[in-house]
Design a protein around this motif. Structure first.
Motif, PDB file in Angstrom:
ATOM      1  N   ASN A 191     -15.657  44.623  12.456  1.00  0.00           N
ATOM      2  CA  ASN A 191     -15.534  44.899  10.976  1.00  0.00           C
ATOM      3  C   ASN A 191     -17.075  45.705  10.431  1.00  0.00           C
ATOM      4  OD1 ASN A 191     -13.157  44.175  10.576  1.00  0.00           O
ATOM      5  ND2 ASN A 191     -13.634  41.996   9.949  1.00  0.00           N
TER       6      ASN A 191
ATOM      7  N   HIS B 182     -16.597  49.251   8.874  1.00  0.00           N
ATOM      8  CA  HIS B 182     -17.124  49.463   7.388  1.00  0.00           C
ATOM      9  C   HIS B 182     -18.430  49.627   6.971  1.00  0.00           C
ATOM     10  CE1 HIS B 182     -12.813  48.229   7.410  1.00  0.00           C
ATOM     11  NE2 HIS B 182     -13.232  47.051   7.921  1.00  0.00           N
TER      12      HIS B 182
ATOM     13  N   ILE C 268      -9.766  46.839  16.414  1.00  0.00           N
ATOM     14  CA  ILE C 268      -9.465  46.267  15.111  1.00  0.00           C
ATOM     15  C   ILE C 268      -7.806  46.239  14.712  1.00  0.00           C
ATOM     16  CG2 ILE C 268     -11.773  46.579  14.039  1.00  0.00           C
ATOM     17  CD1 ILE C 268     -10.680  48.926  12.383  1.00  0.00           C
TER      18      ILE C 268
END
Length: 564
Positions: A302, A306, A365
């Protein structure tokens, strides 16, 4: 820009018949707070007007547009606390867009010119509030949802940009081979065809290249270590730091591309100890590792997906004796973790959609956005504390994953109450950690009969305590009725009075609820003494500095030494 070019810029702005939303003209009135708000408003308005910069000009009449001069000096101006104005303005702006300040000797007078870069993909705030220009006025951006949405959607996807100086030779062959393996796992219907594809074909289908050209995403996930310089000033680095219990540095290592391979190497650095001193009970495992590898891997993936690579920051994984902390730069787009837990649909926005899709294709992911919820559920299944998300700092997301059981009795609660949903467990996890819950969360916990206590000092409810063997702990947390403490004070004073406050503290401190802090306990004792005094049951025979308490009607003659 050269001075003559800046003068020409001011003259171009003056040539407009009226002020535009991306520039503001002022004469000589300068209020630091307003300057910060104008910088936010002009950056956001410049974004909407597709202008590279917004401008704030002092020394120009906003009606006639004539240069009238100004005495304002931004370099010598101070704000509260004697802080330099420009440093104060910079610290108040988030994200940190660039702005510069110039003092110009215009032929008609002295001019001060602020130039601020346009917002890009995210509104610019000053001290937490985003502003916008509406005609000739400044207002809060939240009042215009359409303009706010336009700024959020203005960002170009950095991760999809072509890395101009990169070629296929800058990609790591081992990483490409691993990518093929993961692609076949994710796309099983195409698994039989993958081996027959050339590298260029495979990378196009995996959405890592565009028409055979290498993207920034391809460098991040599959690039050779030395290829990181090709995406500068963006940073492709994960740093592992090992700390002791006093936060002292013990070891560290930096990992660059290819992230597809480096994630496993980072995880191998973590000391995942086998815990044996766990709660008793036939249902609870006797041995369990500190960390579930999938949880750490998901958190790190993550961070990569991000990260705001435009902020030129690195991803950190800090390992301490009983917790792992992962941080990345960039705001948390869902807003709160609660939004993620409640949301059953995929996220509406991704910071790096091209990179996120590539990571989905490589089985890194989940495109449905269920990764964070699964992290929480796995921790619940292991009876470990839930991940702690810290979103308190602008442009930074931090998640801490604990490798210890904080409260064995709380763990038994999770074992016994398998009917609790994830949201209830999240709220109870806060109680376990002593984190203040919101009034709404408290209402839900109370309605479910899960907690007792006066807000914000909460503890597990009595019937739950009986269910989980926490009866003694429940009483220690709840404490006794107020009359019990009043009777103890009166008994002490009656038998041993006059007594000072120290003696009363010695009597009561260890009998008050364990959940209270030392200060809260002493405040409670002060309130009890005040109540007895108001009811004229006790009297101070000392002085304000050194009170000596006696039962009314049993006063004695005190010597000066007693009073002192």
């Amino acid at each position: 820009m050269k001075p003559k070019d800046l003068v020409a810029l001011v003259d171009r702005l003056r040539s407009y018949p009226t002020e535009m939303e991306w520039f503001e003209l002022k004469v000589n009135r300068y209020v630091p707070q307003e300057i910060g708000q104008y910088l936010s408003a002009l950056a956001n308005s410049a974004c909407l007007a597709r202008r590279p910069q917004g401008y704030l000009v002092f020394g120009v009449d906003d009606n006639t547009h004539a240069v009238v001069g100004t005495t304002f000096n931004p370099y010598s101006c101070k704000v509260k606390g004697n802080q330099d104005l420009l440093i104060w303005l910079t610290s108040g702006l988030e994200p940190k867009v660039g702005f510069d300040t110039n003092i110009l000797d215009h032929p008609d007078g002295r001019v001060v010119l602020f130039r601020i870069d346009a917002a890009h993909g995210e509104p610019v705030c000053f001290q937490g509030t985003a502003y916008i220009r509406e005609g000739g006025s400044k207002t809060e951006l939240k009042k215009d949802a359409t303009k706010a949405r336009a700024i959020w959607t203005s960002r170009t996807d950095w991760s999809a940009d072509i890395c101009e100086d990169a070629t296929m030779n800058d990609l790591d062959p081992e990483a490409i081979l691993a990518a093929r393996t993961q692609f076949k796992i994710k796309h099983q219907r195409q698994a039989d065809q993958v081996d027959s594809w050339k590298d260029s074909t495979f990378l196009n289908k995996a959405k890592l290249t565009t028409h055979g050209r290498v993207t920034n995403s391809a460098i991040l996930l599959l690039g050779k270590p030395e290829s990181a310089v090709l995406i500068s000033p963006s940073v492709a680095q994960v740093s592992w730091l090992l700390k002791d219990e006093h936060d002292g540095d013990l070891d560290y290592e930096h990992f660059g591309p290819p992230f597809l391979l480096q994630v496993d190497r980072v995880l191998k650095k973590i000391r995942n100890l086998l815990l044996r001193t766990l709660p008793s009970g036939t249902l609870f495992p006797q041995e369990i590792y500190q960390y579930e590898p999938w949880v750490i891997r998901e958190a790190l993936h993550n961070c990569i997906a991000h990260q705001d690579y435009g902020l030129s920051g690195r991803i950190n994984l800090v390992e301490r004796p009983s917790a792992v902390l992962l941080t990345n730069v960039g705001s948390f787009l869902p807003g709160t973790v609660e939004n993620v837990i409640h949301q059953d649909a995929p996220p509406e926005r991704y910071r790096n959609p091209f990179l996120a899709q590539a990571m989905v294709n490589l089985n890194m992911i989940d495109t449905q956005g269920g990764g964070i919820k699964r992290m929480f559920r796995l921790q619940v299944q292991r009876f470990f504390p839930l991940p702690d998300y810290d979103l308190s700092k602008p442009q930074r997301v931090a998640v801490s994953i604990r490798g210890e059981i904080l409260d064995e009795q709380y763990t038994r609660l999770l074992m016994a109450r398998t009917d609790l949903d994830l949201w209830q467990v999240v709220r109870l996890d806060k109680v376990q950690k002593g984190i203040k819950v919101t009034p709404e969360e408290l209402r839900h916990l109370r309605s479910a009969g899960l907690v007792e206590g006066r807000y914000p000092r909460l503890f597990i409810a009595g019937h739950v305590a009986r269910l989980t063997g926490q009866q003694a702990r429940h009483i220690r947390y709840r404490g006794f009725d107020k009359q019990y403490y009043l009777d103890l004070i009166l008994a002490l004073i009656k038998e041993h009075g006059p007594v000072n406050r120290t003696k009363i503290d010695e009597l009561l401190l260890d009998k008050l609820p364990e959940i209270m802090s030392e200060k809260q306990k002493k405040d409670k004792i002060h309130n009890l003494m005040s109540e007895l005094s108001r009811k004229t049951l006790i009297i101070n025979q000392g002085n304000k500095r050194v009170p000596l308490w006696q039962i009314i009607g049993e006063q004695t003659s005190l010597t000066k030494e007693d009073k002192d």
